[in-house]
Every structure is written in structure tokens, then in C-alpha cells.
Design a protein around this motif. Sequence first.
Motif, PDB file in Angstrom:
ATOM      1  N   MET A   1       0.857  -1.187   0.000  1.00  0.00           N
ATOM      2  CA  MET A   1       0.000   0.000   0.000  1.00  0.00           C
ATOM      3  C   MET A   1       0.898   1.243   0.000  1.00  0.00           C
ATOM      4  N   LEU A   2       0.692   2.141  -0.985  1.00  0.00           N
ATOM      5  CA  LEU A   2       1.489   3.370  -1.058  1.00  0.00           C
ATOM      6  C   LEU A   2       0.883   4.396  -0.106  1.00  0.00           C
ATOM      7  N   LYS A   3       1.672   4.774   0.920  1.00  0.00           N
ATOM      8  CA  LYS A   3       1.163   5.801   1.843  1.00  0.00           C
ATOM      9  C   LYS A   3       1.577   7.165   1.298  1.00  0.00           C
ATOM     10  N   ILE A   4       0.587   8.053   1.096  1.00  0.00           N
ATOM     11  CA  ILE A   4       0.938   9.358   0.551  1.00  0.00           C
ATOM     12  C   ILE A   4       0.497  10.492   1.465  1.00  0.00           C
ATOM     13  N   VAL A   5       1.283  11.549   1.501  1.00  0.00           N
ATOM     14  CA  VAL A   5       0.907  12.813   2.145  1.00  0.00           C
ATOM     15  C   VAL A   5       0.692  13.805   1.017  1.00  0.00           C
TER      16      VAL A   5
ATOM     17  N   ILE B   1      -9.749   3.824  -9.473  1.00  0.00           N
ATOM     18  CA  ILE B   1      -8.827   4.243 -10.556  1.00  0.00           C
ATOM     19  C   ILE B   1      -7.410   4.370  -9.998  1.00  0.00           C
ATOM     20  N   VAL B   2      -7.338   4.837  -8.745  1.00  0.00           N
ATOM     21  CA  VAL B   2      -6.049   4.893  -8.026  1.00  0.00           C
ATOM     22  C   VAL B   2      -6.060   3.733  -7.046  1.00  0.00           C
ATOM     23  N   THR B   3      -5.182   2.753  -7.294  1.00  0.00           N
ATOM     24  CA  THR B   3      -5.221   1.535  -6.456  1.00  0.00           C
ATOM     25  C   THR B   3      -4.001   1.515  -5.530  1.00  0.00           C
ATOM     26  N   ASN B   4      -4.105   0.652  -4.507  1.00  0.00           N
ATOM     27  CA  ASN B   4      -2.936   0.362  -3.680  1.00  0.00           C
ATOM     28  C   ASN B   4      -2.372   1.629  -3.024  1.00  0.00           C
ATOM     29  N   THR B   5      -3.272   2.597  -2.745  1.00  0.00           N
ATOM     30  CA  THR B   5      -2.829   3.914  -2.259  1.00  0.00           C
ATOM     31  C   THR B   5      -3.687   4.373  -1.091  1.00  0.00           C
ATOM     32  N   GLU B   6      -3.044   5.000  -0.102  1.00  0.00           N
ATOM     33  CA  GLU B   6      -3.778   5.566   1.045  1.00  0.00           C
ATOM     34  C   GLU B   6      -3.238   6.970   1.343  1.00  0.00           C
ATOM     35  N   VAL B   7      -4.137   7.943   1.452  1.00  0.00           N
ATOM     36  CA  VAL B   7      -3.724   9.291   1.853  1.00  0.00           C
ATOM     37  C   VAL B   7      -3.692   9.311   3.382  1.00  0.00           C
ATOM     38  N   ILE B   8      -2.523   9.495   3.964  1.00  0.00           N
ATOM     39  CA  ILE B   8      -2.423   9.407   5.442  1.00  0.00           C
ATOM     40  C   ILE B   8      -2.518  10.781   6.113  1.00  0.00           C
ATOM     41  N   GLU B   9      -2.241  11.853   5.367  1.00  0.00           N
ATOM     42  CA  GLU B   9      -2.409  13.195   5.935  1.00  0.00           C
ATOM     43  C   GLU B   9      -2.394  14.236   4.810  1.00  0.00           C
TER      44      GLU B   9
ATOM     45  N   ASP C   1       0.301   4.724 -11.103  1.00  0.00           N
ATOM     46  CA  ASP C   1       1.492   4.114 -11.738  1.00  0.00           C
ATOM     47  C   ASP C   1       2.597   3.904 -10.712  1.00  0.00           C
ATOM     48  N   ILE C   2       2.818   4.914  -9.875  1.00  0.00           N
ATOM     49  CA  ILE C   2       3.877   4.801  -8.852  1.00  0.00           C
ATOM     50  C   ILE C   2       3.508   3.739  -7.819  1.00  0.00           C
ATOM     51  N   ALA C   3       2.233   3.727  -7.425  1.00  0.00           N
ATOM     52  CA  ALA C   3       1.770   2.769  -6.400  1.00  0.00           C
ATOM     53  C   ALA C   3       1.912   1.334  -6.878  1.00  0.00           C
ATOM     54  N   ASN C   4       1.900   1.151  -8.198  1.00  0.00           N
ATOM     55  CA  ASN C   4       1.957  -0.208  -8.764  1.00  0.00           C
ATOM     56  C   ASN C   4       3.261  -0.485  -9.489  1.00  0.00           C
ATOM     57  N   GLY C   5       4.282   0.297  -9.139  1.00  0.00           N
ATOM     58  CA  GLY C   5       5.643   0.001  -9.610  1.00  0.00           C
ATOM     59  C   GLY C   5       5.859   0.155 -11.094  1.00  0.00           C
ATOM     60  N   ARG C   6       5.095   1.040 -11.728  1.00  0.00           N
ATOM     61  CA  ARG C   6       5.232   1.172 -13.185  1.00  0.00           C
ATOM     62  C   ARG C   6       6.150   2.333 -13.582  1.00  0.00           C
TER      63      ARG C   6
ATOM     64  N   VAL D   1      13.081   5.985 -12.605  1.00  0.00           N
ATOM     65  CA  VAL D   1      13.881   7.114 -13.092  1.00  0.00           C
ATOM     66  C   VAL D   1      15.274   6.577 -13.434  1.00  0.00           C
ATOM     67  N   VAL D   2      15.636   6.703 -14.718  1.00  0.00           N
ATOM     68  CA  VAL D   2      16.940   6.202 -15.185  1.00  0.00           C
ATOM     69  C   VAL D   2      17.670   7.363 -15.852  1.00  0.00           C
ATOM     70  N   ASP D   3      18.866   7.662 -15.343  1.00  0.00           N
ATOM     71  CA  ASP D   3      19.640   8.810 -15.874  1.00  0.00           C
ATOM     72  C   ASP D   3      18.787  10.089 -15.944  1.00  0.00           C
ATOM     73  N   GLY D   4      18.017  10.307 -14.876  1.00  0.00           N
ATOM     74  CA  GLY D   4      17.251  11.557 -14.788  1.00  0.00           C
ATOM     75  C   GLY D   4      16.019  11.615 -15.668  1.00  0.00           C
ATOM     76  N   LYS D   5      15.711  10.505 -16.344  1.00  0.00           N
ATOM     77  CA  LYS D   5      14.509  10.460 -17.191  1.00  0.00           C
ATOM     78  C   LYS D   5      13.545   9.404 -16.624  1.00  0.00           C
ATOM     79  N   VAL D   6      12.258   9.679 -16.746  1.00  0.00           N
ATOM     80  CA  VAL D   6      11.263   8.730 -16.241  1.00  0.00           C
ATOM     81  C   VAL D   6      10.996   7.668 -17.305  1.00  0.00           C
ATOM     82  N   ILE D   7      11.095   6.408 -16.849  1.00  0.00           N
ATOM     83  CA  ILE D   7      10.787   5.271 -17.722  1.00  0.00           C
ATOM     84  C   ILE D   7       9.502   4.635 -17.217  1.00  0.00           C
ATOM     85  N   LYS D   8       8.551   4.394 -18.125  1.00  0.00           N
ATOM     86  CA  LYS D   8       7.311   3.741 -17.717  1.00  0.00           C
ATOM     87  C   LYS D   8       7.379   2.274 -18.072  1.00  0.00           C
ATOM     88  N   LYS D   9       7.158   1.430 -17.028  1.00  0.00           N
ATOM     89  CA  LYS D   9       7.147  -0.006 -17.276  1.00  0.00           C
ATOM     90  C   LYS D   9       5.695  -0.412 -17.531  1.00  0.00           C
TER      91      LYS D   9
END
Length: 208
Positions: free
Chosen positions: A1-5, A26-34, A191-196, A199-207
Amino acid sequence: MLKIVVCVSGGGTNLQAVLDGIDAGIVTNTEVIEVISNNAKAGALKRAEAHGIPGICISPKEFADREAFNQAFTDELCRLKPDLVVLAGFLVKIPEQAVAHFGNRIVNIHPSLIPSFCGVGYYGLKVHEKVLERGVKVTGATVHFVNDGMDEGPIIAQKAVPVQEDDTPEILQRRVMEQAEWILLPKAIDDIANGRIAVVDGKVIKKQ
Ligand code: GRF
């Protein structure tokens, strides 16, 4: 579970898009904690309260100087230990110590196609005023990782939005919110919560 502020300063429509995205699956695996705001009167704090999420105000005005605010803000984030910090209409510069501590775990939504119309002085309605002044035909929004610069971190996603002949800054802002911001930010968090995202050499790569 991705905990986000989520850090906010204003009405909180981007926060609301994230909360609605979580409720709609639509946003999965995520919890807003504060929710943290620098503005005690921010409508975003009311949206957090309505959703049963703790909201606090940490304002530079409450501190002797900016360094004291920076430390208090960073201390609160470190206390909460979020996996991700989301800046959703947050108008205060993120302290260097917070950027150093969280690295590529802070994201921001900016209401233009970076690197256009961004940087110092480009926030809120001012962005759209400058877009109309320049006469560009396409604008949009960008979600990006935050580094020590202003709107300079690795770009995660962007979405273009047409500028119409009779646009006012307010009309254009609303279109950019509806057609870009409120879509990009929830999607990036999912995407972040599900590991997609990487960041490689300062560029974002989408898996996939
Ligand atoms: C808006 O200008 C938005 O484009 C930017 O911050 C401002 C407030 O957004 N990201 P919100 O309604 O508080 O999310």
C-alpha cells in the motif's frame, strides 16, 4: 500500500481528484495518510476532513524565519514516513532537506507543459494569464518529480489542452484542470503505487 501525504494551499480540486480516484478504484494500492496545508483556510483541508483524513496547517507565518518552517515541515514529513509526497497546488517551495530526504518520492502537478510557463512566479492563474498573453494555441499540465529546482525535476507525464479564441485565464484554468490535471495526477500516483515508474539517468521510464 502506497502511503501518501498531500500538500495543498488552495481549493483542493487536485486532492479531490485523487480521493475520488481512490474511491472509484482508478487509483489503487494507495492511502492518503495526511493532508498538509500552509493555509489554515484552504478549502483542501475541508475536503480532507470530509473524507476523514487528518489535515494540518504548517505555515511559514507561524515561524520566526523560513529555516524554522523548513525544519518543522520536514520533521512532520519524516514523522509520517510517507512513501510519496504529492504537491497538489502547494505554493510553498519544498525545503532542500525534504528533497534530500525523499529524493524521487515527491511529485508535483504544474498547470502548463513544462518547460514552458514554469519556474519562479508561474503558479495558479498567473500561468494561464501568461499563456494567453503569449498567444500559444496549446497548453496543458505536467506531473513531475520534484528536485531542488523550481518545476525542473524528471517529467512523469504531460497532457495537452487546446487554447480557445475567447478564453479568459479562469476559463482556461478550468479546462486545464478538468482535461489534464485531474487526470494526470491520479494516474501518476496509480502508476507509482503499482511500480510502473522508474527514473533512469534523470529520465522517467514507464514499465508496462
Ligand atoms: C491550480 O492553479 C492548479 O492548476 C495548480 O494549483 C492550483 C490550485 O489547485 N496545480 P487546487 O484546486 O488547490 O488543487
